[in-house]
Motif scaffolding. Structure first.
Motif, mmCIF file in Angstrom:
data_model
loop_
_atom_site.group_PDB
_atom_site.id
_atom_site.type_symbol
_atom_site.label_atom_id
_atom_site.label_comp_id
_atom_site.label_asym_id
_atom_site.label_seq_id
_atom_site.Cartn_x
_atom_site.Cartn_y
_atom_site.Cartn_z
ATOM 1 N N VAL A 102 0.868 -1.176 0.000
ATOM 2 C CA VAL A 102 0.000 0.000 0.000
ATOM 3 C C VAL A 102 0.903 1.223 0.000
ATOM 4 C CG1 VAL A 102 -1.704 1.315 1.317
ATOM 5 C CG2 VAL A 102 -1.870 -1.179 1.210
ATOM 6 N N HIS A 103 0.612 2.199 -0.853
ATOM 7 C CA HIS A 103 1.503 3.350 -0.985
ATOM 8 C C HIS A 103 0.943 4.646 -0.411
ATOM 9 C CE1 HIS A 103 4.239 0.883 -3.152
ATOM 10 N NE2 HIS A 103 5.009 1.900 -3.444
ATOM 11 N N VAL A 104 -0.194 4.577 0.252
ATOM 12 C CA VAL A 104 -0.725 5.746 0.952
ATOM 13 C C VAL A 104 0.103 5.961 2.212
ATOM 14 C CG1 VAL A 104 -2.723 6.716 2.142
ATOM 15 C CG2 VAL A 104 -3.040 5.384 0.047
ATOM 16 N N ASN A 105 0.546 7.185 2.434
ATOM 17 C CA ASN A 105 1.348 7.521 3.613
ATOM 18 C C ASN A 105 0.477 8.140 4.701
ATOM 19 O OD1 ASN A 105 3.903 8.618 1.340
ATOM 20 N ND2 ASN A 105 3.755 6.635 2.340
ATOM 21 N N ARG A 106 0.883 7.916 5.956
ATOM 22 C CA ARG A 106 0.107 8.387 7.108
ATOM 23 C C ARG A 106 1.005 9.134 8.089
ATOM 24 N NH1 ARG A 106 -5.017 5.659 7.908
ATOM 25 N NH2 ARG A 106 -5.477 4.324 6.117
ATOM 26 N N ASN A 107 0.408 10.058 8.828
ATOM 27 C CA ASN A 107 1.167 10.876 9.775
ATOM 28 C C ASN A 107 1.757 10.003 10.884
ATOM 29 O OD1 ASN A 107 0.298 13.264 8.427
ATOM 30 N ND2 ASN A 107 -1.612 13.221 9.589
ATOM 31 N N PRO A 108 3.045 10.160 11.176
ATOM 32 C CA PRO A 108 3.663 9.353 12.234
ATOM 33 C C PRO A 108 3.315 9.822 13.643
ATOM 34 C CG PRO A 108 5.273 10.839 11.285
ATOM 35 C CD PRO A 108 4.025 10.985 10.462
ATOM 36 N N VAL A 109 2.981 11.107 13.772
ATOM 37 C CA VAL A 109 2.625 11.680 15.075
ATOM 38 C C VAL A 109 1.572 12.763 14.862
ATOM 39 C CG1 VAL A 109 4.869 11.268 16.184
ATOM 40 C CG2 VAL A 109 4.479 13.402 14.916
ATOM 41 N N SER A 110 0.922 13.136 15.944
ATOM 42 C CA SER A 110 0.102 14.342 15.930
ATOM 43 C C SER A 110 1.016 15.540 16.157
ATOM 44 C CB SER A 110 -0.961 14.285 17.031
ATOM 45 O OG SER A 110 -1.846 13.201 16.826
ATOM 46 N N GLY A 111 0.635 16.685 15.618
ATOM 47 C CA GLY A 111 1.463 17.867 15.801
ATOM 48 C C GLY A 111 1.190 18.906 14.742
ATOM 49 N N VAL A 112 2.104 19.845 14.620
ATOM 50 C CA VAL A 112 1.978 20.938 13.657
ATOM 51 C C VAL A 112 3.142 20.874 12.676
ATOM 52 C CG1 VAL A 112 1.920 23.449 13.354
ATOM 53 C CG2 VAL A 112 0.783 22.400 15.329
ATOM 54 N N VAL A 113 2.836 21.039 11.399
ATOM 55 C CA VAL A 113 3.888 21.081 10.381
ATOM 56 C C VAL A 113 4.668 22.385 10.528
ATOM 57 C CG1 VAL A 113 4.402 21.111 7.912
ATOM 58 C CG2 VAL A 113 2.543 19.668 8.783
ATOM 59 N N LYS A 114 5.966 22.261 10.739
ATOM 60 C CA LYS A 114 6.822 23.434 10.928
ATOM 61 C C LYS A 114 7.707 23.724 9.719
ATOM 62 C CE LYS A 114 5.701 24.485 15.203
ATOM 63 N NZ LYS A 114 5.115 25.806 15.552
ATOM 64 N N HIS A 115 7.878 22.721 8.868
ATOM 65 C CA HIS A 115 8.823 22.893 7.759
ATOM 66 C C HIS A 115 8.461 21.948 6.624
ATOM 67 C CE1 HIS A 115 12.668 23.375 5.657
ATOM 68 N NE2 HIS A 115 12.739 22.063 5.598
ATOM 69 N N THR A 116 8.494 22.440 5.393
ATOM 70 C CA THR A 116 8.362 21.585 4.212
ATOM 71 C C THR A 116 9.325 22.077 3.139
ATOM 72 O OG1 THR A 116 6.597 22.919 3.210
ATOM 73 C CG2 THR A 116 5.909 21.099 4.642
ATOM 74 N N ARG A 117 9.801 21.135 2.343
ATOM 75 C CA ARG A 117 10.644 21.504 1.200
ATOM 76 C C ARG A 117 10.615 20.384 0.179
ATOM 77 N NH1 ARG A 117 16.367 21.577 -0.457
ATOM 78 N NH2 ARG A 117 16.924 20.298 1.356
ATOM 79 N N TYR A 118 10.352 20.751 -1.069
ATOM 80 C CA TYR A 118 10.396 19.785 -2.167
ATOM 81 C C TYR A 118 11.756 19.866 -2.839
ATOM 82 C CZ TYR A 118 9.719 17.740 -6.776
ATOM 83 O OH TYR A 118 9.869 17.000 -7.915
ATOM 84 N N VAL A 119 12.351 18.700 -3.098
ATOM 85 C CA VAL A 119 13.665 18.631 -3.742
ATOM 86 C C VAL A 119 13.525 17.862 -5.047
ATOM 87 C CG1 VAL A 119 16.051 17.861 -3.546
ATOM 88 C CG2 VAL A 119 14.820 18.644 -1.506
ATOM 89 N N LYS A 120 13.840 18.513 -6.140
ATOM 90 C CA LYS A 120 13.826 17.850 -7.440
ATOM 91 C C LYS A 120 15.179 17.198 -7.642
ATOM 92 C CE LYS A 120 12.900 18.610 -12.343
ATOM 93 N NZ LYS A 120 12.553 19.606 -13.396
ATOM 94 N N GLY A 121 15.220 15.863 -7.563
ATOM 95 C CA GLY A 121 16.502 15.174 -7.585
ATOM 96 C C GLY A 121 16.590 14.086 -8.626
ATOM 97 N N GLU A 122 17.434 13.083 -8.330
ATOM 98 C CA GLU A 122 17.662 11.960 -9.231
ATOM 99 C C GLU A 122 16.645 10.855 -8.947
ATOM 100 O OE1 GLU A 122 19.830 12.241 -11.604
ATOM 101 O OE2 GLU A 122 20.560 14.182 -10.898
#
Length: 222
Positions: A102-122
């Motif tokens: 199954v490839h749906v991802n789920r939150n590991p903890v409850s909390g608030v998102v403090k940081h996000t960044r998308y990286v276009k890589g290899e």
């Protein structure tokens, strides 16, 4: 149930398969060619249905628990210097997802998102160590009263599309769906060294159910 994150791909492939089956029934001769096309079309349809499935999960209760964000197998547990969100040495727990998981991802903890960044890589094979640094990835840092957790959704050699609508300020609940990686991939989880890691290399994880670790508060209360 089919995940909403895969509606575009699933319904496109399903429509193509059904058209091929219909055309084969109406126009293809000899019968051996017709049946071969039908069998292959049903096989492809079965694969994408299996890949985009989204079963319900029962997440363990406990604010100190850190839950697996992905189905798959634990391929790496080690201490690393993390300079994106923690800026210190942390635990890295990496879960490899094969195309059959199954490839749906789920939150590991409850909390608030403090940081996000998308990286276009290899697009190295997701089970290779260098995939964690060099592959296309989405980085999400979460914080709650117990501490910090960071995730990397990492695209693999086949998977080339990461779905993650999270943004700074979003409130998360442990075990809830937050995105997916399409067609084979990996999720790295970064945890403070004070966390007691509850899994080992080779373990099979179930997103939203398997306990990866515990913040120290739970151990102090026991």
């Amino acid at each position: 149930m089919i995940t909403k994150y895969g509606y575009d791909v699933f319904f496109t492939i399903a429509a193509v398969c059904l058209v091929i089956i219909l055309l084969a029934l109406l126009f293809v001769e000899p019968k051996s060619y017709r049946y071969s096309l039908i069998v292959v079309s049903f096989a492809v349809l079965g694969f994408v249905t299996n890949f985009f499935r989204d079963p319900e999960r029962r997440t363990p209760n406990g604010k100190h628990l850190i839950i697996a964000p992905a189905d798959g197998k634990v391929v790496v547990i080690k201490q690393v210097q993390e300079n994106e969100f923690f800026h210190e040495k942390v635990w890295q727990v990496s879960i490899f997802m094969s195309p059959l998981n199954v490839h749906v991802n789920r939150n590991p903890v409850s909390g608030v998102v403090k940081h996000t960044r998308y990286v276009k890589g290899e697009f190295f094979a997701a089970f290779e160590d260098k995939a964690s640094e060099k592959n296309e990835q989405m980085i999400v840092g979460i914080e709650n009263a117990e501490g910090k957790v960071m995730m990397k959704q990492i695209a693999g050699f086949i998977a080339r599309r990461i779905v993650c609508p999270l943004k700074p300020g979003d409130t998360l609940h442990a075990g809830e769906r937050f995105g997916m990686i399409k067609f084979g991939s990996r999720v790295d989880v970064f945890l403070p060294l004070t966390v007691e890691v509850k899994t080992k290399t080779g373990d099979v994880t179930v997103a939203g159910e398997t306990i990866l670790g515990e913040f120290p508060g739970l151990r102090m209360e026991n």
